[in-house]
Design a protein around this motif. Sequence first.
Motif, PDB file in Angstrom:
ATOM      1  N   ASP A  11       0.838  -1.186   0.000  1.00  0.00           N
ATOM      2  CA  ASP A  11       0.000   0.000   0.000  1.00  0.00           C
ATOM      3  C   ASP A  11       0.879   1.243   0.000  1.00  0.00           C
ATOM      4  N   GLU A  12       0.298   2.393   0.213  1.00  0.00           N
ATOM      5  CA  GLU A  12       1.050   3.641   0.129  1.00  0.00           C
ATOM      6  C   GLU A  12       2.124   3.748   1.199  1.00  0.00           C
ATOM      7  N   ASP A  13       1.989   3.007   2.288  1.00  0.00           N
ATOM      8  CA  ASP A  13       2.938   3.106   3.398  1.00  0.00           C
ATOM      9  C   ASP A  13       4.051   2.069   3.322  1.00  0.00           C
ATOM     10  N   GLY A  14       3.838   0.971   2.589  1.00  0.00           N
ATOM     11  CA  GLY A  14       4.868  -0.045   2.521  1.00  0.00           C
ATOM     12  C   GLY A  14       4.316  -1.419   2.228  1.00  0.00           C
ATOM     13  N   LEU A  15       5.116  -2.448   2.538  1.00  0.00           N
ATOM     14  CA  LEU A  15       4.735  -3.836   2.300  1.00  0.00           C
ATOM     15  C   LEU A  15       4.271  -4.457   3.608  1.00  0.00           C
ATOM     16  N   VAL A  16       3.107  -5.106   3.551  1.00  0.00           N
ATOM     17  CA  VAL A  16       2.534  -5.762   4.727  1.00  0.00           C
ATOM     18  C   VAL A  16       2.516  -7.260   4.478  1.00  0.00           C
ATOM     19  N   VAL A  17       3.189  -8.022   5.356  1.00  0.00           N
ATOM     20  CA  VAL A  17       3.276  -9.474   5.211  1.00  0.00           C
ATOM     21  C   VAL A  17       2.682 -10.128   6.451  1.00  0.00           C
ATOM     22  N   THR A  18       1.758 -11.068   6.229  1.00  0.00           N
ATOM     23  CA  THR A  18       1.144 -11.827   7.316  1.00  0.00           C
ATOM     24  C   THR A  18       1.381 -13.302   7.081  1.00  0.00           C
ATOM     25  N   GLY A  19       1.950 -13.963   8.068  1.00  0.00           N
ATOM     26  CA  GLY A  19       2.277 -15.374   7.918  1.00  0.00           C
ATOM     27  C   GLY A  19       1.062 -16.264   7.878  1.00  0.00           C
ATOM     28  N   GLY A  20       1.218 -17.429   7.257  1.00  0.00           N
ATOM     29  CA  GLY A  20       0.144 -18.412   7.189  1.00  0.00           C
ATOM     30  C   GLY A  20       0.292 -19.465   8.271  1.00  0.00           C
ATOM     31  N   SER A  21      -0.479 -20.540   8.123  1.00  0.00           N
ATOM     32  CA  SER A  21      -0.490 -21.578   9.160  1.00  0.00           C
ATOM     33  C   SER A  21       0.646 -22.582   8.999  1.00  0.00           C
ATOM     34  N   SER A  22       1.220 -22.680   7.795  1.00  0.00           N
ATOM     35  CA  SER A  22       2.311 -23.621   7.571  1.00  0.00           C
ATOM     36  C   SER A  22       3.161 -23.129   6.406  1.00  0.00           C
ATOM     37  N   ILE A  23       4.348 -23.733   6.250  1.00  0.00           N
ATOM     38  CA  ILE A  23       5.285 -23.358   5.195  1.00  0.00           C
ATOM     39  C   ILE A  23       5.547 -24.595   4.342  1.00  0.00           C
ATOM     40  N   PRO A  24       5.150 -24.599   3.086  1.00  0.00           N
ATOM     41  CA  PRO A  24       5.413 -25.765   2.237  1.00  0.00           C
ATOM     42  C   PRO A  24       6.859 -25.794   1.749  1.00  0.00           C
ATOM     43  N   GLY A  25       7.350 -26.971   1.444  1.00  0.00           N
ATOM     44  CA  GLY A  25       8.643 -27.079   0.799  1.00  0.00           C
ATOM     45  C   GLY A  25       8.548 -26.606  -0.646  1.00  0.00           C
ATOM     46  N   VAL A  26       9.648 -26.068  -1.172  1.00  0.00           N
ATOM     47  CA  VAL A  26       9.638 -25.501  -2.522  1.00  0.00           C
ATOM     48  C   VAL A  26      10.959 -25.792  -3.225  1.00  0.00           C
ATOM     49  N   ASP A  27      10.927 -25.744  -4.555  1.00  0.00           N
ATOM     50  CA  ASP A  27      12.139 -25.779  -5.369  1.00  0.00           C
ATOM     51  C   ASP A  27      12.339 -24.393  -5.954  1.00  0.00           C
ATOM     52  N   LEU A  28      13.515 -23.796  -5.702  1.00  0.00           N
ATOM     53  CA  LEU A  28      13.754 -22.404  -6.082  1.00  0.00           C
ATOM     54  C   LEU A  28      15.043 -22.258  -6.868  1.00  0.00           C
TER      55      LEU A  28
END
Length: 435
Positions: A297-314
């Motif tokens: 938004d105009e003030d910045g980035l807002v991040v809210t965590g979820g209930s779990s973190i999946p594994g990923v290939d990056l």
Amino acid sequence: MTDAHEDHWAAPVAAAALDARVRVPGSKSITNRAYVLAALAGAPTRVRVPLDSRDTRLMLGALASLGARSEETADGFLVHPLGAGGSSHGEPVEVTLGNAGTVARFTPALAALGDSPVLFDGDEAIRRRPIGPLLTALRRLGVRIDDGAGPGRGAPPFTVHGDGGVRGGTVELDSSASSQFLSALLLAGPAFDRGVTVRLVGDAPPSEPHIAMTLDMLHRFGATVEREGAEFHVAPAKLSCPEYVVEPDLSTAAPFVAAAVAAGGTVRVTGWPSTTTQPGDWLRGFLPALGASVRLDEDGLVVTGGSSIPGVDLDLHEVGELTPVVAALLCFADGPSVISGVAHLRGHETDRITALATELSALGADVAETDDGLRITPAPLHGGVFHTYDDHRLVMAAAVLGLRVPGIYVENPATVGKTFPAFVETWTGMLGTGR
């Protein structure tokens, strides 16, 4: 800041879901590029809200040694062009590099514009960081460089012999070990007699965003830049930019937005730009894949965590500097993850791939090195000493682990002063002050 472990920082555990507002300092990459371009401009440049850290002070010190003095202002520095700070009249000059890759790579071409022999040297770690291909390219453009007998060692200490200018022209460059080799030639190109045309050979450079950053900043200082595939051309030009405002460092913001994912709750990073060339902006698109909600938004980035973190290939080839924080975060995932495309991290402040595999595994994670990255299999973690190898990004990675793992002691937290001297205070403030 210290504990029973002398000179170690006890990384704090998040006692509850986060509700924090954080502002990070200016981008190191932008700050040091702005200082170099300001030194090549025809009139002083006011660089506002820059990063003030060891690396950026080393850059200002290097430029001052080369004749571009600076004055501290209320919100930054006024940087004067090369020559405005007086001439050494051929007397030998020394430039202190510390362990700053941008200083080691961006300033040798500037030394060739003067009339003195300039010795470049720094911390022991900088002598292990790759720079040989850049020195070879500068020689082919007419710069006299002494870095040892025979073909040269391709590492500090080395001496650039200023001849009052650089011929420039066309040169081939292998920039596969660092995009900074390419950026170094492009940034200095406007001051070369014939400008510079760089033809890349070998594998593609890592971190395309940093190349885009260099091109964008050259344009903003008035340079003419052309790109056609793997060929870049910068014409001779008189640069000018009376004022340059530095964006917040989005890579330094990485551990703070990762904190919302690791500990839960919400973290707002103020001042996050809506458009940017910074690699750290990749996080904005990536974090939803880890179950987080992200809003700009105009003030910045807002991040809210979820209930779990999946594994990923990056594949992090373009954003490799985020690897330490991302690797730490993936230790909390529900399944295995693979990070690839970051073989070049072996030549950063330390061999980051080996360091991460060693330190994360020592705390209980199952982390294995691959040829170009890491394979991370989550396992129960425990406390212990996290060694940081004089690498600021490893301090940040350890802080992320400490959010959920009691008893993590971070070796030499002061090394984070390379990019964020107030990191520890800001981190503890995020955990201790709800907003």
